[in-house]
Enzyme design. Structure first.
Site, PDB file in Angstrom:
ATOM      1  N   CYS A 188       0.817  -1.215   0.000  1.00  0.00           N
ATOM      2  CA  CYS A 188       0.000   0.000   0.000  1.00  0.00           C
ATOM      3  C   CYS A 188       0.857   1.274   0.000  1.00  0.00           C
ATOM      4  O   CYS A 188       1.423   1.638   1.028  1.00  0.00           O
ATOM      5  CB  CYS A 188      -0.898  -0.045   1.235  1.00  0.00           C
TER       6      CYS A 188
ATOM      7  N   CYS B   7       0.009   3.889   2.638  1.00  0.00           N
ATOM      8  CA  CYS B   7       0.444   3.446   3.973  1.00  0.00           C
ATOM      9  C   CYS B   7       1.882   3.887   4.238  1.00  0.00           C
ATOM     10  O   CYS B   7       2.214   4.323   5.339  1.00  0.00           O
ATOM     11  CB  CYS B   7       0.339   1.926   4.092  1.00  0.00           C
TER      12      CYS B   7
END
Length: 113
Positions: A36, A39
């Protein structure tokens, strides 16, 4: 091989109850994944929040790919999802990477300084 997106302490399905739900201070959980990009963007912001609020707020990460039971229990579908737990209950959440000021306001962290 893990390419952890965060240097925050990691919780798992097995440790979540003890580390988050039974904690004496509010706990901010970063539901994250290695794959991600947002993230990775929010990780330094969360590390800064954790350092500034050490002792009054615990900030941890949970890898959703390795901990599907906790992800499912809290219906986390997008990463990153940040959930603030107080007294074992989820009280606020934010989805996505945001600037620190926006996260602090949205999660009600002003009083955790």
């Amino acid at each position: 091989m893990s390419t952890r997106t965060s240097h925050l302490p990691e919780v798992t399905d097995d440790t979540f109850e003890e580390e988050v739900l039974r904690c004496d201070v509010p706990v901010l959980v970063d539901f994250t994944a290695d794959w991600c990009p947002p993230c990775r963007m929010v990780a330094p912001v969360l590390a800064h929040i954790a350092a500034e609020r050490e002792g009054t707020l615990k900030v941890v990460s949970l890898d959703v790919d390795r901990n599907p039971a906790t992800q499912a229990a809290y219906s986390v579908l997008s990463m990153p999802t940040l959930v603030l737990f107080r007294n074992g209950e989820p009280t606020r959440s934010v989805v996505g990477a945001h600037p620190e000021r926006r996260l602090v306001e949205a999660l009600g962290l002003e009083e955790t300084r």
